[in-house]
Design an enzyme around this catalytic site. Structure first.
Site, PDB file in Angstrom:
ATOM      1  N   GLU A   1      -6.815  -1.434 -11.980  1.00 35.65           N
ATOM      2  CA  GLU A   1      -6.688  -1.434 -10.503  1.00 35.65           C
ATOM      3  C   GLU A   1      -7.840  -0.620  -9.898  1.00 35.65           C
ATOM      4  OE1 GLU A   1      -2.780  -0.304  -9.139  1.00 35.65           O
ATOM      5  OE2 GLU A   1      -3.350  -0.526  -7.031  1.00 35.65           O
TER       6      GLU A   1
ATOM      7  N   LYS B   1       5.588   4.582  -8.003  1.00 41.69           N
ATOM      8  CA  LYS B   1       4.611   3.687  -8.659  1.00 41.69           C
ATOM      9  C   LYS B   1       3.205   4.220  -8.425  1.00 41.69           C
ATOM     10  CE  LYS B   1       1.668   0.079  -9.098  1.00 41.69           C
ATOM     11  NZ  LYS B   1       0.252   0.017  -8.676  1.00 41.69           N
TER      12      LYS B   1
ATOM     13  N   ASP C   1       1.887   6.835 -25.761  1.00 40.98           N
ATOM     14  CA  ASP C   1       2.849   5.756 -25.547  1.00 40.98           C
ATOM     15  C   ASP C   1       3.301   5.836 -24.084  1.00 40.98           C
ATOM     16  OD1 ASP C   1       5.133   4.188 -25.375  1.00 40.98           O
ATOM     17  OD2 ASP C   1       5.881   4.759 -27.354  1.00 40.98           O
TER      18      ASP C   1
ATOM     19  N   HIS D   1      -8.457  -0.191  -0.246  1.00 42.02           N
ATOM     20  CA  HIS D   1      -8.118  -1.061  -1.379  1.00 42.02           C
ATOM     21  C   HIS D   1      -9.000  -2.296  -1.408  1.00 42.02           C
ATOM     22  CE1 HIS D   1      -4.278  -0.216  -3.660  1.00 42.02           C
ATOM     23  NE2 HIS D   1      -4.524   0.876  -3.011  1.00 42.02           N
TER      24      HIS D   1
END
Ligand code: NDP
Length: 412
Positions: free
Chosen positions: A77, A253, A269, A366
């Site tokens: 991203e 998030k 992990d 963005h």
């Protein structure tokens, strides 16, 4: 003098080398851009057919506990590293982030029994032997100062579980804990006739790492708004997230954009880490934001709290050369430091996102950064990517527009 983000990849590496953020060997490895050795790739997955490269970016100068760090993030991203770097810049103006990880790095195992109410009594009677079995199952972790530290039992309906709390030292600990849990379960089966349903670690933990930052209003100002206004709006947005699950989910998030990407770069992990973080967010019974922001007396104060199940050794960490490079860049010397850096990264990532949200909005930044991905998706190659990315700035971006502009570039 150009800023770090304006440099070429090679010049960034040269600067990190000159600043002693990288060893010569690490710099050479980064410059070579080599894939994993065939044998490593073949042993890290079943049915290997290739490798899946992702870009590795670095958050420049994130100050955590008085140390300025370069935090590597692996991810696709485009805005993540840019936002975290912006958050780090603002946090540094407030003296940087302070992180505190748990004193002991403990992972719990669950040995679960169905319809066996005698488990609690059995555990009491076999307590010392359970410690001995745990030590024999994994003597090396005991030699390192870790191993089984506490035993509890808990009953829910027809199920009773034994909870083994294991100090896993510098490892993430899943295999260590599973080995101990299975050995203890086998011992109890052999000596008491109990039959376990299963024995495995839990990715849930209430052992949290906390990080906080205090930022002067002036550091938050945008072209359109004062820092005081932005700080007040961030505090309001933070209150809303505590009341609104939809918002809290997106808030978290955004935090994990950086934390998960850095966990990948550190060879960890990230599924285990994320499972624990999202369960913790819901641990009060109401899904909550991991961060809170308060505004008072000319300053914005932010706090983040989350469990961070990672290690500096074990798993694939030793097999992934870039994991060691990422540790070096962030000056991570132990698992507690790794947890503190990751929590701090999550906090500054969140700060940058909130400032954009309550200020100009998230899309301008963005879309400016996403133009590069769009240009490549449209088929741009080599220097065309830079030209097309520049042409897409400030326009209503779409794949069709990118293809049209690319065709025009090729006709010139
Ligand atoms: P390992 O099985 O690799 O064990 C840790 C290793 O690190 C051991 O070889 C240990 O050496 C070595 N080590 C060196 N120094 C230290 C130190 N200071 N402290 C602790 N260990 C040290 O890894 P983990 O037990 O950490 O398990 C992680 C792996 O388990 C990950 O790959 C994860 O994906 C996977 N996994 C995750 C699950 C989950 O999250 N639900 C389930 C199952 C697996 P020595 O042998 O000498 O002790």
């Amino acid at each position: 003098m150009p800023k770090f983000y304006e440099l070429s990849r090679e010049d960034r590496i040269a600067q990190l080398l000159a600043d002693a953020r990288l060893s010569q060997a690490a710099a050479t490895h980064l410059l070579a851009n080599e894939p994993l050795p065939e044998a490593t790739a073949a042993h890290l997955t079943e049915n290997q057919i290739g490798q899946f490269p992702l870009p590795l970016g670095v958050v420049h100068h994130l100050q955590v506990n008085g140390v300025s760090r370069e935090v590597a993030i692996a991810g696709e991203e485009p805005s993540v590293v840019a936002a975290a770097s912006n958050g780090a810049r603002m946090a540094n103006l407030g003296g940087g982030v302070t992180g505190v990880a748990p004193d002991m790095h403990v992972v719990d195992a669950e040995i679960v029994f169905a319809n066996a109410p005698e488990v609690a009594t059995v555990v009491q009677a076999h307590r010392l032997q359970i410690f001995t079995v745990a030590e024999s199952a994994h003597p090396s972790i005991v030699r390192r100062g870790g191993g089984l530290k506490a035993i509890h039992t808990d009953t829910t309906g027809q199920f009773t579980k034994i909870i083994l709390s294991v100090d896993v030292q510098e490892a993430m600990g899943a295999n260590i804990v599973n080995t101990i849990a299975e050995a203890v379960a086998a011992y109890l089966e052999a000596t008491t006739g109990l039959r376990r349903l299963f024995a495995i670690l839990s990715n849930y933990s209430e052992q949290t790492t906390r990080a906080e930052v205090t930022i002067p209003h002036a550091a938050l100002a945008t072209k359109q708004a004062t820092g005081a206004h932005i700080a007040a709006q961030i505090a309001l947005a933070s209150q809303f997230a505590q009341l609104d699950v939809s918002r809290a989910t997106t808030n978290n998030k955004g935090i994990m954009n950086g934390v998960s990407g850095a966990a990948i770069a550190l060879g960890n992990d990230y599924r285990a880490l994320e499972a624990g973080v999202y369960a913790f967010a819901a641990s009060t019974g109401t899904y909550q934001p991991l961060s809170t922001w308060e505004n008072s007396e000319g300053q914005l104060h932010g706090v983040i709290e989350l469990p961070i199940q990672v290690g500096t050794v074990g798993g694939a960490i030793g097999a992934l050369p870039l994991a060691k490079v990422s540790q070096q860049l962030a000056q991570i010397t132990c698992v507690r430091e790794e947890q503190e850096v990751l929590a701090s990264l999550g906090l500054v990532q969140n700060l940058a996102a909130l400032r954009a949200l309550v200020g100009p909005g998230i899309q301008s930044g963005h879309m400016a950064l996403a133009a590069g991905s769009l240009a490549i998706s449209a088929g741009a190659k080599g220097s065309e990517v830079t030209v097309l990315t520049a042409q897409l700035q400030g326009k209503k971006q779409s794949l069709a527009l990118a293809k049209t502009l690319l065709a025009q570039i090729r006709q010139q």
